[in-house]
Design a protein around this motif. Sequence first.
Motif, PDB file in Angstrom:
ATOM      1  N   ALA A   1      18.518 -24.124  25.341  1.00  0.00           N
ATOM      2  CA  ALA A   1      17.250 -23.471  25.678  1.00  0.00           C
ATOM      3  C   ALA A   1      17.514 -22.253  26.546  1.00  0.00           C
ATOM      4  O   ALA A   1      18.293 -22.303  27.502  1.00  0.00           O
ATOM      5  CB  ALA A   1      16.335 -24.441  26.411  1.00  0.00           C
ATOM      6  N   HIS A   2      16.860 -21.145  26.184  1.00  0.00           N
ATOM      7  CA  HIS A   2      17.028 -19.895  26.921  1.00  0.00           C
ATOM      8  C   HIS A   2      15.659 -19.294  27.189  1.00  0.00           C
ATOM      9  O   HIS A   2      14.826 -19.195  26.278  1.00  0.00           O
ATOM     10  CB  HIS A   2      17.882 -18.911  26.101  1.00  0.00           C
ATOM     11  CG  HIS A   2      19.200 -19.477  25.679  1.00  0.00           C
ATOM     12  ND1 HIS A   2      20.320 -19.424  26.474  1.00  0.00           N
ATOM     13  CD2 HIS A   2      19.570 -20.139  24.553  1.00  0.00           C
ATOM     14  CE1 HIS A   2      21.331 -20.017  25.849  1.00  0.00           C
ATOM     15  NE2 HIS A   2      20.892 -20.453  24.684  1.00  0.00           N
ATOM     16  N   PRO A   3      15.389 -18.868  28.439  1.00  0.00           N
ATOM     17  CA  PRO A   3      14.071 -18.307  28.763  1.00  0.00           C
ATOM     18  C   PRO A   3      13.855 -16.944  28.122  1.00  0.00           C
ATOM     19  O   PRO A   3      14.791 -16.151  27.967  1.00  0.00           O
ATOM     20  CB  PRO A   3      14.094 -18.210  30.290  1.00  0.00           C
ATOM     21  CG  PRO A   3      15.545 -18.107  30.645  1.00  0.00           C
ATOM     22  CD  PRO A   3      16.272 -18.924  29.615  1.00  0.00           C
TER      23      PRO A   3
ATOM     24  N   SER B   1       6.982 -16.539  29.671  1.00  0.00           N
ATOM     25  CA  SER B   1       7.170 -17.990  29.633  1.00  0.00           C
ATOM     26  C   SER B   1       7.608 -18.495  28.266  1.00  0.00           C
ATOM     27  O   SER B   1       7.453 -19.686  27.954  1.00  0.00           O
ATOM     28  CB  SER B   1       5.880 -18.727  30.067  1.00  0.00           C
ATOM     29  OG  SER B   1       5.519 -18.364  31.378  1.00  0.00           O
TER      30      SER B   1
ATOM     31  N   THR C   1      10.418 -19.343  25.138  1.00  0.00           N
ATOM     32  CA  THR C   1      11.685 -20.065  25.098  1.00  0.00           C
ATOM     33  C   THR C   1      12.366 -19.842  23.760  1.00  0.00           C
ATOM     34  O   THR C   1      11.723 -19.893  22.705  1.00  0.00           O
ATOM     35  CB  THR C   1      11.471 -21.581  25.279  1.00  0.00           C
ATOM     36  OG1 THR C   1      10.696 -21.819  26.456  1.00  0.00           O
ATOM     37  CG2 THR C   1      12.807 -22.300  25.418  1.00  0.00           C
TER      38      THR C   1
ATOM     39  N   LEU D   1      15.141 -21.556  21.426  1.00  0.00           N
ATOM     40  CA  LEU D   1      15.829 -22.826  21.244  1.00  0.00           C
ATOM     41  C   LEU D   1      16.814 -22.719  20.080  1.00  0.00           C
ATOM     42  O   LEU D   1      16.477 -22.190  19.015  1.00  0.00           O
ATOM     43  CB  LEU D   1      14.829 -23.945  20.947  1.00  0.00           C
ATOM     44  CG  LEU D   1      13.736 -24.185  21.990  1.00  0.00           C
ATOM     45  CD1 LEU D   1      12.726 -25.196  21.458  1.00  0.00           C
ATOM     46  CD2 LEU D   1      14.339 -24.666  23.298  1.00  0.00           C
TER      47      LEU D   1
ATOM     48  N   ARG E   1       8.896 -29.273  27.532  1.00  0.00           N
ATOM     49  CA  ARG E   1       9.606 -28.809  28.729  1.00  0.00           C
ATOM     50  C   ARG E   1       9.241 -29.693  29.912  1.00  0.00           C
ATOM     51  O   ARG E   1       8.191 -30.336  29.936  1.00  0.00           O
ATOM     52  CB  ARG E   1       9.238 -27.358  29.072  1.00  0.00           C
ATOM     53  CG  ARG E   1       9.658 -26.330  28.073  1.00  0.00           C
ATOM     54  CD  ARG E   1       9.591 -24.920  28.667  1.00  0.00           C
ATOM     55  NE  ARG E   1       8.428 -24.707  29.521  1.00  0.00           N
ATOM     56  CZ  ARG E   1       7.502 -23.762  29.330  1.00  0.00           C
ATOM     57  NH1 ARG E   1       7.589 -22.962  28.284  1.00  0.00           N
ATOM     58  NH2 ARG E   1       6.492 -23.621  30.168  1.00  0.00           N
TER      59      ARG E   1
ATOM     60  N   GLU F   1      14.080 -33.538  29.151  1.00  0.00           N
ATOM     61  CA  GLU F   1      13.178 -32.443  28.816  1.00  0.00           C
ATOM     62  C   GLU F   1      11.704 -32.836  28.767  1.00  0.00           C
ATOM     63  O   GLU F   1      10.843 -31.957  28.891  1.00  0.00           O
ATOM     64  CB  GLU F   1      13.572 -31.852  27.454  1.00  0.00           C
ATOM     65  CG  GLU F   1      14.969 -31.255  27.413  1.00  0.00           C
ATOM     66  CD  GLU F   1      15.318 -30.707  26.042  1.00  0.00           C
ATOM     67  OE1 GLU F   1      14.891 -31.300  25.034  1.00  0.00           O
ATOM     68  OE2 GLU F   1      16.008 -29.681  25.986  1.00  0.00           O
TER      69      GLU F   1
END
Length: 303
Positions: free
Chosen positions: A37-39, A43, A45, A47, A215, A242
């Motif tokens: 997972a990377h921001p 907000s 994401t 994946l 999340r 998660e």
Amino acid sequence: MLHLDKTEIAARLPWPALIEALREIFRTGCEAPLRHAHPLPESGTLLLMPATNATHSGVKIVHVSPGNGPRGLPAVHAAYLLSNAVTGEPVALLDGGELTDRRTAATSVLAARHLARPDSRRMLLLGSGRVATALAEAYAASFPLTEIAIWSPRAANAGALARRLAAHGVPAHAVARPEPAGFDIIAAATLSAMPLVHGADLSPGTHLDLVGAYRRDLREVDGAAVARALVVVDTYAGGLNEAGDVVQAIAEGHITREHVAAELAELCRGVHPGRTDPAQVTLFKSVGWAGEDLAAAILATRA
């Protein structure tokens, strides 16, 4: 290489065959590490979800953009690449959104076969997006439902989904508030950060199917609901790391790790019995497992 759009995927993944394919991969297992997972901005994401078995490998790339509603766009965009695990040759590129929607709903129904009462007739659906649509269709095809009440933060969307489903013979209607009392099944597919369902309001025998809070900072039910229920997660790795509903309930002291009774593979293997009492409140929490995508993609390319 085969290219499958969402229409073709839907045709190649009928609910009974898909649920059986998922049951088999949960029973036998595959190599599927916890997703990366990377921001992203606003907000969002990114994946990355890889999985492999003896014959195939696959990876799904997912963008989750919670701010897309006002833009008139889906919150989730995805693509799936299926390859030959031995040679590395690409087999197919699939629309990841349709693949995700159908495998998510089918996994929920697979769990519900062990956790919901077989005679469940009234369902409350929270959410009005693509996953909510798939959930309504999958449950209607698998349980003797006489009512699907739909609530959404955007009332107009709930009404529109209810009309679309009703036009295809699904007994759906929109409701103004997410009041859970009296429902046999409550399925939630939202991106809510605040509880929509509270444990004190649940009727005996209710099955909670929580799909949306993928999340740690999201949740669809309060800690009291989790504490009241027999809790099953799709996988221990995903659920305990998660799943906001579970993680926050533990952090708040409502439950401990031991309250999570099983993961779905244990139900499929007969290790855990699932529901044992008609009056029991049950809860299935999924955050998504890459093995589900692999099973669905393989099934879609067999046709």
